[in-house]
Design an enzyme around this catalytic site. Structure first.
Site, PDB file in Angstrom:
ATOM      1  N   HIS A 117     -30.687 -55.864 -77.873  1.00  0.00           N
ATOM      2  CA  HIS A 117     -29.487 -56.121 -77.073  1.00  0.00           C
ATOM      3  C   HIS A 117     -29.843 -56.222 -75.584  1.00  0.00           C
ATOM      4  O   HIS A 117     -29.385 -57.130 -74.886  1.00  0.00           O
ATOM      5  CB  HIS A 117     -28.477 -54.987 -77.333  1.00  0.00           C
ATOM      6  CG  HIS A 117     -27.256 -54.990 -76.472  1.00  0.00           C
ATOM      7  ND1 HIS A 117     -25.979 -55.143 -76.976  1.00  0.00           N
ATOM      8  CD2 HIS A 117     -27.090 -54.844 -75.128  1.00  0.00           C
ATOM      9  CE1 HIS A 117     -25.101 -55.099 -75.993  1.00  0.00           C
ATOM     10  NE2 HIS A 117     -25.748 -54.916 -74.851  1.00  0.00           N
ATOM     11  N   GLU A 118     -30.672 -55.286 -75.111  1.00  0.00           N
ATOM     12  CA  GLU A 118     -31.022 -55.269 -73.681  1.00  0.00           C
ATOM     13  C   GLU A 118     -31.918 -56.453 -73.312  1.00  0.00           C
ATOM     14  O   GLU A 118     -31.738 -57.057 -72.250  1.00  0.00           O
ATOM     15  CB  GLU A 118     -31.696 -53.941 -73.298  1.00  0.00           C
ATOM     16  CG  GLU A 118     -30.853 -52.685 -73.540  1.00  0.00           C
ATOM     17  CD  GLU A 118     -29.444 -52.767 -72.960  1.00  0.00           C
ATOM     18  OE1 GLU A 118     -29.229 -53.478 -71.964  1.00  0.00           O
ATOM     19  OE2 GLU A 118     -28.538 -52.117 -73.524  1.00  0.00           O
ATOM     20  N   HIS A 158     -30.016 -59.546 -72.578  1.00  0.00           N
ATOM     21  CA  HIS A 158     -29.464 -59.648 -71.213  1.00  0.00           C
ATOM     22  C   HIS A 158     -30.434 -60.383 -70.283  1.00  0.00           C
ATOM     23  O   HIS A 158     -30.005 -61.120 -69.390  1.00  0.00           O
ATOM     24  CB  HIS A 158     -29.197 -58.262 -70.627  1.00  0.00           C
ATOM     25  CG  HIS A 158     -27.905 -57.636 -71.070  1.00  0.00           C
ATOM     26  ND1 HIS A 158     -26.674 -58.171 -70.762  1.00  0.00           N
ATOM     27  CD2 HIS A 158     -27.646 -56.511 -71.778  1.00  0.00           C
ATOM     28  CE1 HIS A 158     -25.717 -57.398 -71.262  1.00  0.00           C
ATOM     29  NE2 HIS A 158     -26.273 -56.376 -71.884  1.00  0.00           N
ATOM     30  N   CYS A 206     -20.999 -52.897 -74.845  1.00  0.00           N
ATOM     31  CA  CYS A 206     -21.814 -53.252 -73.677  1.00  0.00           C
ATOM     32  C   CYS A 206     -21.069 -52.831 -72.431  1.00  0.00           C
ATOM     33  O   CYS A 206     -19.854 -53.050 -72.339  1.00  0.00           O
ATOM     34  CB  CYS A 206     -22.056 -54.763 -73.673  1.00  0.00           C
ATOM     35  SG  CYS A 206     -23.058 -55.339 -72.290  1.00  0.00           S
TER      36      CYS A 206
END
Ligand code: QAP
Ligand code: CO
Length: 166
Positions: A136-137, A140, A93
């Protein structure tokens, strides 16, 4: 506007981002800046909160799956369904520079709904690595980092990494 990438343990990264109500020039400029930052730092995905903008916007680059570089912007992305599990793999990341750790709880297939830059609603199926990067994004946007999804042994390795890179 000059942006910089926020890094662990910045508390801003733990906050939940807000829905985008209107896709105006501000958002389009933001997508442009994020794309430049991502490409310059050799990333394959980036979420707006990583540069301090707590809005539901992510970008991913098809370079992630070996295609020509093509940036896909997703506004207000929402995972509608999941199937299967992706194999244990290393994630990195831009907000945790230099550390890569094993994540084992990603799903293999996802169906995602989002708005594109023309304010059109899109619904697409993603598989394998691109699916993982999008998961994953989207994490966030909910204040979650991949290091929140690593096991105890990997967490110890992360602690050691932090000590050695102080
Ligand atoms: C998310 O991450 C991702 O530590 C995108 O020194 C990555 O683009 C999801 C990067 C892998 C799944 C698997 C990280 C660049 C880029 C670093 C990135 C670094 C330089 C990370
Ligand atoms: Co990230």
């Amino acid at each position: 506007m000059e942006y910089k990438i926020l890094t662990y343990p910045d508390k801003e990264l733990k906050k939940v981002s807000a829905q985008i109500e209107k896709i105006d020039d501000e958002i389009l400029n933001l997508v442009k800046s994020m794309s430049e930052i991502m490409l310059k730092s050799n990333g394959i995905g980036l979420a707006a909160p990583q540069i301090g903008i707590k809005k539901k916007l992510i970008i991913v680059d098809e370079r992630a799956i070996g295609n020509e570089s093509k940036v896909i912007a997703m506004i207000n992305p929402q995972i509608l369904s999941y199937q299967g599990f992706y194999e244990e793999h290393d994630e990195g990341c831009l907000s945790v520079p230099g550390f890569y750790g094993k994540v084992s709880d990603r799903r293999r297939y996802i169906r995602v709904k989002y708005l594109d830059l023309e304010e059109q609603e899109q619904e697409i199926d993603l598989d394998n690595f691109l699916s993982v990067v999008v998961q994953h994004e989207i994490d966030h946007l909910n204040g979650i980092l991949f290091i929140d999804r690593i096991n105890f042994v990997e967490k110890l390795r992360f602690k050691k990494f932090l000590k050695e890179n102080k």
